[in-house]
Design an enzyme around this catalytic site. Structure first.
Site: not given
Ligand code: C2G
Length: 155
Positions: A44, A46
């Site tokens: 990704k 990341k």
């Molecule tokens: N999140 C949130 N509020 C924030 C930051 C994150 O509600 N201030 C939520 C995101 O929307 C997500 C979850 O926390 O649903 C995890 O966020 P990330 O670790 O950034 O995950 P991401 O990279 O979006 O991975 O296959 C889908 C991916 O694995 C999603």
């Protein structure tokens, strides 16, 4: 028995992640969280500060989380939903519309995010504190103090 499933990296665990997990827990009886592996994240573009093992342990220790599985591919969601008999797939609104195809298999819900906090922002703040930036700030301070001395002598 309502089973809820979500996916995420959950790096530098913060209140936004916790709020989401608490909401997910309240949406059903069983909560499954798929945590992105470091290899999958590399795909990704990341890189996580915290390793997959530690991120998965943190998520596993949160009240209301019943099962943690590794997220290793984009395609695994449909299989996971069938395998774990999932009723609700839910994820943050930053993914709105991206997983609508899963509606054939279960309910799909996009949840509001917590404003003002993200792992990316925390990383940016930490980056400012890296040695190179600290040296630059020290140099700038040295210039400022010499300037101040100079003006003091003028007055
Ligand atoms: N999140 C949130 N509020 C924030 C930051 C994150 O509600 N201030 C939520 C995101 O929307 C997500 C979850 O926390 O649903 C995890 O966020 P990330 O670790 O950034 O995950 P991401 O990279 O979006 O991975 O296959 C889908 C991916 O694995 C999603």
């Amino acid at each position: 028995m309502t089973t809820v499933l979500t996916y995420g990296t959950f790096d530098l665990f913060h209140i936004g992640h916790l709020n989401l997990i608490n909401r997910l827990r309240d949406m059903g009886d069983r909560l499954i969280i798929a945590v992105s592996t470091d290899e999958f994240n590399a795909g990704k573009g990341k890189t996580s500060v915290v390793s997959y093992e530690d991120r998965a342990s943190i998520i596993n220790s949160i009240k209301g989380v019943d099962l943690v599985i590794p997220e290793t591919s984009w395609e695994q969601k449909a299989t996971d939903i069938k395998e774990h008999d999932v009723d609700v797939f839910a994820i943050g609104e930053d993914w709105t519309g991206k997983f609508d195809a899963l509606k054939e298999l279960c309910e799909v819900v996009y949840l509001p995010r917590t404003d003002g906090i993200s792992s990316t922002e925390i990383k940016q703040m930490l980056r400012v504190l890296d040695p190179q930036h600290i040296t630059e700030m020290q140099d700038a301070l040295a210039v400022m103090s010499r300037l101040l001395e100079h003006y003091r002598d003028l007055t």
